[in-house]
Design a protein around this motif. Structure first.
Motif, PDB file in Angstrom:
ATOM      1  N   ASP A  66       0.815  -1.218   0.000  1.00 24.58           N
ATOM      2  CA  ASP A  66       0.000   0.000   0.000  1.00 24.58           C
ATOM      3  C   ASP A  66       0.848   1.267   0.000  1.00 24.58           C
ATOM      4  O   ASP A  66       0.302   2.377  -0.054  1.00 24.58           O
ATOM      5  CB  ASP A  66      -0.922   0.016   1.226  1.00 24.58           C
ATOM      6  CG  ASP A  66      -1.995  -1.063   1.155  1.00 24.58           C
ATOM      7  OD1 ASP A  66      -2.256  -1.561   0.042  1.00 24.58           O
ATOM      8  OD2 ASP A  66      -2.543  -1.423   2.207  1.00 24.58           O
ATOM      9  N   GLY A  67       2.167   1.097   0.086  1.00 21.27           N
ATOM     10  CA  GLY A  67       3.052   2.255   0.081  1.00 21.27           C
ATOM     11  C   GLY A  67       3.347   2.812   1.454  1.00 21.27           C
ATOM     12  O   GLY A  67       4.058   3.818   1.580  1.00 21.27           O
ATOM     13  N   LYS A  71       5.491   1.971   8.202  1.00 22.71           N
ATOM     14  CA  LYS A  71       4.865   0.966   9.061  1.00 22.71           C
ATOM     15  C   LYS A  71       5.433  -0.417   8.763  1.00 22.71           C
ATOM     16  O   LYS A  71       5.649  -1.220   9.684  1.00 22.71           O
ATOM     17  CB  LYS A  71       3.351   0.958   8.855  1.00 22.71           C
ATOM     18  CG  LYS A  71       2.589   0.135   9.897  1.00 22.71           C
ATOM     19  CD  LYS A  71       2.748   0.704  11.299  1.00 22.71           C
ATOM     20  CE  LYS A  71       1.934  -0.076  12.317  1.00 22.71           C
ATOM     21  NZ  LYS A  71       2.081   0.463  13.685  1.00 22.71           N
ATOM     22  N   ALA A  72       5.696  -0.693   7.492  1.00 21.88           N
ATOM     23  CA  ALA A  72       6.287  -1.980   7.115  1.00 21.88           C
ATOM     24  C   ALA A  72       7.664  -2.136   7.752  1.00 21.88           C
ATOM     25  O   ALA A  72       8.019  -3.216   8.247  1.00 21.88           O
ATOM     26  CB  ALA A  72       6.392  -2.092   5.594  1.00 21.88           C
ATOM     27  N   ILE A  73       8.435  -1.069   7.751  1.00 25.79           N
ATOM     28  CA  ILE A  73       9.766  -1.093   8.361  1.00 25.79           C
ATOM     29  C   ILE A  73       9.660  -1.306   9.867  1.00 25.79           C
ATOM     30  O   ILE A  73      10.385  -2.114  10.456  1.00 25.79           O
ATOM     31  CB  ILE A  73      10.518   0.220   8.052  1.00 25.79           C
ATOM     32  CG1 ILE A  73      10.881   0.280   6.566  1.00 25.79           C
ATOM     33  CG2 ILE A  73      11.776   0.335   8.911  1.00 25.79           C
ATOM     34  CD1 ILE A  73      11.470   1.607   6.128  1.00 25.79           C
ATOM     35  N   GLU A 101       5.821   8.119  -1.680  1.00 25.13           N
ATOM     36  CA  GLU A 101       4.511   8.489  -1.151  1.00 25.13           C
ATOM     37  C   GLU A 101       4.484   9.960  -0.739  1.00 25.13           C
ATOM     38  O   GLU A 101       3.490  10.656  -0.946  1.00 25.13           O
ATOM     39  CB  GLU A 101       4.157   7.599   0.040  1.00 25.13           C
ATOM     40  CG  GLU A 101       3.781   6.190  -0.344  1.00 25.13           C
ATOM     41  CD  GLU A 101       2.628   6.141  -1.322  1.00 25.13           C
ATOM     42  OE1 GLU A 101       1.550   6.707  -1.013  1.00 25.13           O
ATOM     43  OE2 GLU A 101       2.801   5.561  -2.414  1.00 25.13           O
ATOM     44  N   LEU A 102       5.588  10.444  -0.170  1.00 22.45           N
ATOM     45  CA  LEU A 102       5.664  11.859   0.209  1.00 22.45           C
ATOM     46  C   LEU A 102       5.640  12.749  -1.020  1.00 22.45           C
ATOM     47  O   LEU A 102       4.965  13.788  -1.041  1.00 22.45           O
ATOM     48  CB  LEU A 102       6.939  12.104   1.026  1.00 22.45           C
ATOM     49  CG  LEU A 102       6.993  11.461   2.414  1.00 22.45           C
ATOM     50  CD1 LEU A 102       8.375  11.644   3.031  1.00 22.45           C
ATOM     51  CD2 LEU A 102       5.915  12.049   3.325  1.00 22.45           C
ATOM     52  N   GLN A 159       4.776  -3.999  -5.589  1.00 28.69           N
ATOM     53  CA  GLN A 159       4.613  -5.454  -5.495  1.00 28.69           C
ATOM     54  C   GLN A 159       5.973  -6.131  -5.438  1.00 28.69           C
ATOM     55  O   GLN A 159       6.186  -7.062  -4.647  1.00 28.69           O
ATOM     56  CB  GLN A 159       3.830  -5.967  -6.705  1.00 28.69           C
ATOM     57  CG  GLN A 159       3.620  -7.477  -6.737  1.00 28.69           C
ATOM     58  CD  GLN A 159       2.522  -7.943  -5.809  1.00 28.69           C
ATOM     59  OE1 GLN A 159       1.431  -7.391  -5.816  1.00 28.69           O
ATOM     60  NE2 GLN A 159       2.788  -8.971  -5.018  1.00 28.69           N
ATOM     61  N   HIS A 160       6.892  -5.665  -6.273  1.00 27.65           N
ATOM     62  CA  HIS A 160       8.244  -6.239  -6.301  1.00 27.65           C
ATOM     63  C   HIS A 160       8.940  -6.066  -4.948  1.00 27.65           C
ATOM     64  O   HIS A 160       9.546  -7.018  -4.430  1.00 27.65           O
ATOM     65  CB  HIS A 160       9.072  -5.567  -7.399  1.00 27.65           C
ATOM     66  CG  HIS A 160      10.520  -5.931  -7.375  1.00 27.65           C
ATOM     67  ND1 HIS A 160      10.997  -7.160  -7.766  1.00 27.65           N
ATOM     68  CD2 HIS A 160      11.620  -5.224  -6.974  1.00 27.65           C
ATOM     69  CE1 HIS A 160      12.304  -7.214  -7.611  1.00 27.65           C
ATOM     70  NE2 HIS A 160      12.700  -6.045  -7.132  1.00 27.65           N
ATOM     71  N   VAL A 161       8.835  -4.876  -4.371  1.00 27.46           N
ATOM     72  CA  VAL A 161       9.475  -4.620  -3.078  1.00 27.46           C
ATOM     73  C   VAL A 161       8.812  -5.444  -1.981  1.00 27.46           C
ATOM     74  O   VAL A 161       9.500  -6.041  -1.138  1.00 27.46           O
ATOM     75  CB  VAL A 161       9.414  -3.117  -2.731  1.00 27.46           C
ATOM     76  CG1 VAL A 161       9.991  -2.871  -1.331  1.00 27.46           C
ATOM     77  CG2 VAL A 161      10.189  -2.295  -3.764  1.00 27.46           C
TER      78      VAL A 161
END
Length: 215
Positions: A66-67, A71-73, A101-102, A159-161
């Motif tokens: 979702d970009g 939060k993922a980190i 995203e920024l 998706q790749h990341v």
């Protein structure tokens, strides 16, 4: 007697092995609800020890997709401490998603501050310099999605990341980085390509996985 690879259609496949392949795919991709339904329908053994990790991986994967890389980190560092510190390429890719995203939100000052604080260490390594130049170039466009670097904003890139992050977490938690299904497809493709090269001498078309899946 060794099996003739050209007679692969005559090889019997055990149904329980097919079930295991499907389970591996569902676990790898964090499809927990589908996995539970599949287990209920087939009676195949459910990998209980993977369920907690699956929930965590799914949350991390979805945030990256979702970009929401910050939060993922954060969740990655909680679940597998040290992973991103050791895997700088992956860490860079996640930070890049955050930066994008920024930029897309036109938070230019915040994007510049983020780049200065997070990307500076990467600027010391040549392999990241060109990537950094591409990302920073997005700031010059009112509509970044129309820039020559538009692919960096794409869902395919996210998706790749996200996939790379999922594989890295799996490997760190002592699980296969690729599902059994993926490995079988990879191996089958190599074998079919080899056989098609042999057959092409007799006028047959080269093997295409896309065409094979349509057949």
């Amino acid at each position: 007697m060794d099996a003739d690879p050209k007679q692969y259609e005559n090889i019997a496949v055990n149904e329980s092995d097919i079930h295991k392949i499907v389970v591996s795919y569902l676990v790898h991709n964090c499809f927990k609800d589908t996995l539970e339904s599949f287990v209920a329908c087939t009676g195949v053994k459910q990998p209980i020890d993977h369920l907690e990790g699956m929930d965590k991986r799914k949350r991390i994967f979805n945030f990256a997709l979702d970009g929401n890389a910050s939060k993922a980190i954060e969740l990655t560092e909680e679940f597998v401490p040290g992973l991103l510190e050791e895997n700088k390429d992956l860490h860079f890719d996640l930070l890049s998603l955050n930066f994008v995203e920024l930029v897309c939100s036109r938070k230019i000052d915040e994007a510049l501050g983020f780049a200065q604080s997070k990307f500076t260490p990467f600027g010391k390594e040549q392999k990241y310099v060109e990537k950094l130049e591409d990302f920073m170039a997005l700031l010059a466009y009112e509509e970044p999605e129309k820039s020559p670097m538009f692919h960096l904003l794409s869902e395919e890139h996210r998706q790749h990341v996200a996939d790379s992050l999922n594989r890295a977490i799996l490997a760190r938690t002592k699980l296969p980085s690729f599902s059994v299904m993926e490995r079988l497809i990879q191996q089958t493709t190599v074998v079919k390509q080899y056989l098609s090269q042999e057959s092409s001498k007799d006028g047959h078309q080269p093997f295409s996985l896309a065409d094979f899946l349509k057949s």
